[in-house]
Design a protein around this motif. Structure first.
Motif, mmCIF file in Angstrom:
data_model
loop_
_atom_site.group_PDB
_atom_site.id
_atom_site.type_symbol
_atom_site.label_atom_id
_atom_site.label_comp_id
_atom_site.label_asym_id
_atom_site.label_seq_id
_atom_site.Cartn_x
_atom_site.Cartn_y
_atom_site.Cartn_z
ATOM 1 N N LEU A 15 0.827 -1.202 0.000
ATOM 2 C CA LEU A 15 0.000 0.000 0.000
ATOM 3 C C LEU A 15 0.867 1.259 0.000
ATOM 4 C CD1 LEU A 15 -3.006 0.916 0.192
ATOM 5 C CD2 LEU A 15 -2.736 0.909 2.673
ATOM 6 N N SER A 16 1.917 1.286 0.828
ATOM 7 C CA SER A 16 2.759 2.477 0.908
ATOM 8 C C SER A 16 3.705 2.596 -0.284
ATOM 9 C CB SER A 16 3.544 2.490 2.221
ATOM 10 O OG SER A 16 4.247 1.287 2.414
ATOM 11 N N GLY A 17 4.219 1.483 -0.779
ATOM 12 C CA GLY A 17 5.131 1.533 -1.918
ATOM 13 C C GLY A 17 4.464 2.044 -3.181
ATOM 14 N N ILE A 18 3.224 1.647 -3.423
ATOM 15 C CA ILE A 18 2.482 2.138 -4.594
ATOM 16 C C ILE A 18 2.216 3.632 -4.434
ATOM 17 C CG2 ILE A 18 0.352 1.920 -5.926
ATOM 18 C CD1 ILE A 18 2.360 -0.434 -6.195
ATOM 19 N N GLY A 19 1.878 4.052 -3.219
ATOM 20 C CA GLY A 19 1.678 5.477 -2.977
ATOM 21 C C GLY A 19 2.944 6.274 -3.218
ATOM 22 N N ALA A 20 4.090 5.725 -2.795
ATOM 23 C CA ALA A 20 5.367 6.399 -3.023
ATOM 24 C C ALA A 20 5.633 6.567 -4.517
ATOM 25 C CB ALA A 20 6.498 5.604 -2.372
ATOM 26 N N GLY A 21 5.341 5.534 -5.290
ATOM 27 C CA GLY A 21 5.530 5.615 -6.731
ATOM 28 C C GLY A 21 4.707 6.723 -7.363
ATOM 29 N N TYR A 22 3.464 6.866 -6.902
ATOM 30 C CA TYR A 22 2.598 7.920 -7.443
ATOM 31 C C TYR A 22 3.198 9.299 -7.197
ATOM 32 C CZ TYR A 22 -1.153 11.316 -7.692
ATOM 33 O OH TYR A 22 -1.905 12.440 -7.983
ATOM 34 N N TYR A 23 3.598 9.565 -5.960
ATOM 35 C CA TYR A 23 4.102 10.907 -5.637
ATOM 36 C C TYR A 23 5.433 11.191 -6.317
ATOM 37 C CZ TYR A 23 0.351 11.831 -2.396
ATOM 38 O OH TYR A 23 -0.892 12.079 -1.866
ATOM 39 N N TRP A 70 -12.008 6.289 -2.808
ATOM 40 C CA TRP A 70 -12.577 4.967 -2.571
ATOM 41 C C TRP A 70 -14.031 5.010 -3.035
ATOM 42 C CZ3 TRP A 70 -11.442 0.121 -1.700
ATOM 43 C CH2 TRP A 70 -12.381 -0.735 -1.139
ATOM 44 N N ARG A 71 -14.419 4.126 -3.925
ATOM 45 C CA ARG A 71 -15.734 4.202 -4.553
ATOM 46 C C ARG A 71 -16.729 3.143 -4.087
ATOM 47 N NH1 ARG A 71 -11.943 5.299 -8.832
ATOM 48 N NH2 ARG A 71 -12.111 7.490 -9.468
ATOM 49 N N ASP A 72 -16.265 2.133 -3.372
ATOM 50 C CA ASP A 72 -17.170 1.080 -2.929
ATOM 51 C C ASP A 72 -18.111 1.587 -1.844
ATOM 52 O OD1 ASP A 72 -15.616 -0.366 -4.627
ATOM 53 O OD2 ASP A 72 -15.173 -1.984 -3.235
ATOM 54 N N ALA A 73 -19.212 0.847 -1.640
ATOM 55 C CA ALA A 73 -20.197 1.246 -0.632
ATOM 56 C C ALA A 73 -19.671 1.047 0.783
ATOM 57 C CB ALA A 73 -21.489 0.455 -0.827
ATOM 58 N N ALA A 74 -18.918 -0.041 1.002
ATOM 59 C CA ALA A 74 -18.442 -0.369 2.350
ATOM 60 C C ALA A 74 -17.251 0.502 2.722
ATOM 61 C CB ALA A 74 -18.062 -1.837 2.438
ATOM 62 N N ALA A 77 -13.596 -2.283 4.565
ATOM 63 C CA ALA A 77 -13.527 -3.198 3.426
ATOM 64 C C ALA A 77 -12.777 -4.475 3.766
ATOM 65 C CB ALA A 77 -12.838 -2.505 2.252
ATOM 66 N N ASP A 78 -13.087 -5.535 3.014
ATOM 67 C CA ASP A 78 -12.369 -6.795 3.206
ATOM 68 C C ASP A 78 -11.074 -6.801 2.396
ATOM 69 O OD1 ASP A 78 -13.041 -7.398 0.545
ATOM 70 O OD2 ASP A 78 -14.720 -8.665 1.109
ATOM 71 N N GLY A 79 -10.238 -7.789 2.689
ATOM 72 C CA GLY A 79 -8.931 -7.879 2.064
ATOM 73 C C GLY A 79 -8.955 -7.912 0.544
ATOM 74 N N PRO A 80 -9.787 -8.764 -0.078
ATOM 75 C CA PRO A 80 -9.814 -8.799 -1.544
ATOM 76 C C PRO A 80 -10.172 -7.454 -2.178
ATOM 77 C CG PRO A 80 -10.828 -10.777 -0.647
ATOM 78 C CD PRO A 80 -10.566 -9.877 0.513
ATOM 79 N N ALA A 81 -11.095 -6.709 -1.551
ATOM 80 C CA ALA A 81 -11.477 -5.402 -2.092
ATOM 81 C C ALA A 81 -10.313 -4.413 -1.992
ATOM 82 C CB ALA A 81 -12.695 -4.860 -1.347
ATOM 83 N N ILE A 82 -9.584 -4.469 -0.883
ATOM 84 C CA ILE A 82 -8.434 -3.574 -0.711
ATOM 85 C C ILE A 82 -7.337 -3.929 -1.705
ATOM 86 C CG2 ILE A 82 -6.650 -2.792 0.892
ATOM 87 C CD1 ILE A 82 -8.625 -3.430 3.170
ATOM 88 N N LEU A 83 -7.091 -5.223 -1.901
ATOM 89 C CA LEU A 83 -6.072 -5.654 -2.856
ATOM 90 C C LEU A 83 -6.433 -5.208 -4.269
ATOM 91 C CD1 LEU A 83 -3.478 -7.188 -3.456
ATOM 92 C CD2 LEU A 83 -4.821 -9.309 -3.558
ATOM 93 N N ARG A 87 -4.202 -2.749 -6.717
ATOM 94 C CA ARG A 87 -3.828 -3.175 -8.067
ATOM 95 C C ARG A 87 -4.354 -2.197 -9.118
ATOM 96 N NH1 ARG A 87 -5.236 -9.641 -7.364
ATOM 97 N NH2 ARG A 87 -3.173 -10.292 -6.561
ATOM 98 N N GLU A 88 -5.596 -1.781 -8.968
ATOM 99 C CA GLU A 88 -6.192 -0.848 -9.924
ATOM 100 C C GLU A 88 -5.464 0.491 -9.904
ATOM 101 O OE1 GLU A 88 -10.200 -0.765 -8.634
ATOM 102 O OE2 GLU A 88 -10.652 -2.809 -9.340
ATOM 103 N N THR A 89 -5.068 0.930 -8.721
ATOM 104 C CA THR A 89 -4.331 2.192 -8.607
ATOM 105 C C THR A 89 -2.989 2.091 -9.320
ATOM 106 O OG1 THR A 89 -5.368 2.648 -6.461
ATOM 107 C CG2 THR A 89 -3.370 3.873 -6.995
ATOM 108 N N ALA A 90 -2.274 1.000 -9.084
ATOM 109 C CA ALA A 90 -0.965 0.808 -9.712
ATOM 110 C C ALA A 90 -1.090 0.775 -11.232
ATOM 111 C CB ALA A 90 -0.319 -0.475 -9.200
ATOM 112 N N ALA A 91 -2.136 0.127 -11.745
ATOM 113 C CA ALA A 91 -2.325 0.026 -13.194
ATOM 114 C C ALA A 91 -2.775 1.359 -13.790
ATOM 115 C CB ALA A 91 -3.348 -1.061 -13.502
ATOM 116 N N GLU A 92 -3.673 2.048 -13.097
ATOM 117 C CA GLU A 92 -4.226 3.304 -13.616
ATOM 118 C C GLU A 92 -3.142 4.357 -13.818
ATOM 119 O OE1 GLU A 92 -7.343 6.797 -12.110
ATOM 120 O OE2 GLU A 92 -7.627 4.708 -11.450
ATOM 121 N N TYR A 93 -2.175 4.404 -12.913
ATOM 122 C CA TYR A 93 -1.130 5.430 -12.987
ATOM 123 C C TYR A 93 0.186 4.908 -13.562
ATOM 124 C CZ TYR A 93 -4.311 8.230 -10.172
ATOM 125 O OH TYR A 93 -5.408 8.928 -9.720
ATOM 126 N N GLY A 94 0.181 3.671 -14.035
ATOM 127 C CA GLY A 94 1.388 3.112 -14.640
ATOM 128 C C GLY A 94 2.489 2.807 -13.646
#
Length: 510
Positions: A15-23, A70-74, A77-83, A87-94
């Motif tokens: 979670l933190s490594g992907i955030g670091a990549g974005y910034y 975060w767009r989900d209703a909950a 969130a459970d682990g699969p939703a967070i994962l 993944r979607e964040t990493a793909a969306e921003y390359g």
């Protein structure tokens, strides 16, 4: 041995490594960076843990990224939703294009003469040694050992004839339908497992040595839902994030300010959940004050619902020994089980256990002090992303990401190639984490210290940190900077001194 150079190397693709990549790529499109990940997939914690019901105990408006709503209703969130979100964040921003999987970093060595880190990693199943260099090293490794969880030394555990499972190594084919399950532990993992396994198991028993505070929270955030329906997405997300962050600060502050009052409130809430006849004093009244250990969360009261339904129960006692059919307790009672789950905690492993060396001298973490909770005294050009213990992990990590970018921009502007926090002589040492939790107490001797005053002290307060990280001076009198000319001059003086020493050495006679 292959070798590549990067402006910044990030260790860890959670979670933190992907955030670091974005910034990094947002603030420095011309800088090169790579993320080294030991596992074969990204996600860190949320890819590792696969036990039933795995979820976050922080809301996703603060655990998620500020830059991607975060767009989900909950909200919880459970682990699969967070994962999926990571993944979607990493793909969306390359960001995923910068990840090198299967790279387990084992050593990082800093050279002041060269103003760079040399990083050694074992790649793939053959453990091929790979050498990489970088100007700045950013540790996003989390704080615990991914390879093993904590297991107390129970000499009689092998007597149990059934299956024993640690949640950190959950088998995909574990069949617990209709079986008697004994969960040993009372932390967040146990509180999550009880209601999840109770849906299929014959009965689930949670065995604890002592009680833990358990609070309830709705899975959905009604205020957040209303704001998302009325406002543009990013505006709503920012408001909800601040609302939840400030609510958490207030909640924590009141608990530390009026512990006895809040203890009564938490225990009374449990009594309301379980009824007047339930023995809450024995099973849900801890000996410690709220937030001496982390609070556990029961979304929508699912944990208490499992107990009310009779599908689960709690036993407070100590283990005398294991038997072929279960556990014999010190009260002489035996709890029978077909499966035992050892939800007994984590093993802390700061900086991922990477051997760190500065100019030939190994860095001994217990001898260092944390600067702003994200750098180490006398360790140049290196930062760490470490989240809060009393709030969402990502809140603090994003502050660290932003500050690293401020620091790098400041160095570029002034022509500096080295930065290192130098410890103030008058600052007293304090334990890094003020928690009585077992996993913390077991590891305190391996951790850096914090200081008694800024910028060495951790305040565990998002608002205060936000102001400090955003508006505080980068050149604050504690951080030492050096430019290329200074480094070259130092190198020249060192070389001259070395040559002079060689010339003055008497020739050996034969």
């Amino acid at each position: 041995m292959s070798s590549d150079h990067f402006d910044v190397l990030v260790i860890g693709a959670g979670l933190s490594g992907i955030g670091a990549g974005y910034y990094l790529q947002r603030n420095f499109p011309d800088k090169s960076y790579a993320i080294l990940e030991a596992r074969e997939d990204l996600g860190g914690t949320w890819d590792l843990f696969r036990y039933p019901g795995v979820r976050s105990d922080s809301d996703m408006f603060t655990l998620g990224y500020s830059f991607r709503p975060w767009r989900d209703a909950a909200a919880i969130a459970d682990g699969p939703a967070i994962l999926s979100y990571i993944r979607e964040t990493a793909a969306e921003y390359g960001i995923d294009e910068h990840i090198r999987f299967g790279h387990r970093v084992c050593r990082a060595e800093w050279s002041s003469a060269e103003s760079r880190w040399t990083v050694l990693a074992e790649r793939g199943p053959e453990n091929e040694l790979v050498r990489l260099t970088c100007d700045f090293l950013y540790m996003c490794t989390g704080y615990y050992d991914y390879d093993r969880g904590y297991l107390p030394e129970w000499p009689s555990l092998e007597q149990f004839a059934g299956q024993v499972v640690h949640p950190q190594h959950w088998p995909e084919d574990l069949d617990y339908g209709g079986k008697r399950v004994l969960i040993i532990g009372s932390g967040a993992t146990a509180v999550t497992l009880v209601p999840a396994m109770a849906e299929e198991a014959g009965h689930v028993t949670m065995l604890q040595r002592s009680p833990t505070y358990i609070a309830t929270m709705p899975t959905q955030d009604a205020v957040a839902d209303w704001l998302r329906a009325k406002l543009p997405e990013r505006v709503a997300h920012d408001i909800i994030r601040w609302k939840n962050a400030l609510r958490g600060i207030a909640y924590y502050s009141v608990m530390r300010w009026r512990p006895e009052m809040m203890k009564r409130v938490l225990v009374e809430q449990v009594q309301e959940e379980l009824g007047e006849d339930y023995d809450v004093d024995t099973h849900f009244t801890p000996r410690y004050n709220p937030w001496d250990e982390r609070l556990c969360l029961a979304p929508d009261g699912d944990f208490f619902e499992a107990i009310r339904s009779g599908a689960a129960s709690v036993v407070t006692d100590r283990i005398e020994r294991f038997t072929p059919t279960g556990v014999r307790l010190q009260s002489d009672r035996e709890v029978e089980a077909d499966i035992i789950i050892t939800a007994t905690g984590l093993v802390m492993k700061p900086t991922g256990g990477i051997e760190t060396v500065v100019d030939g001298e190994p860095v001994k973490l217990p001898e260092t002090m944390t600067y702003k909770g994200m750098m180490l005294s006398d360790v140049p050009n290196m930062a760490m992303a470490i989240g809060y213990t009393n709030a969402s992990w990502t809140l603090k990590c994003e502050l660290a990401h932003r500050y690293v970018c401020r620091l790098l921009a400041y160095m570029d502007e002034h022509g500096y190639v080295q930065c290192v926090p130098r410890r103030d002589a008058g600052v007293e040492e304090e334990p890094l984490i003020d928690f009585t939790s077992g996993y913390v107490q077991r590891a305190l001797h391996t951790l850096p210290s914090q200081g008694s005053q800024r910028p060495w002290k951790l305040y565990q307060n998002y608002l205060l940190d936000w102001l400090t990280f955003r508006f505080g001076k980068v050149d604050d009198g504690t951080m030492e900077f050096r430019g290329r000319e200074q480094v070259a001059a130092d190198r020249g003086r060192t070389l001259a001194a070395s040559e002079a020493g060689e010339a003055a050495r008497p020739e050996s006679s034969t």
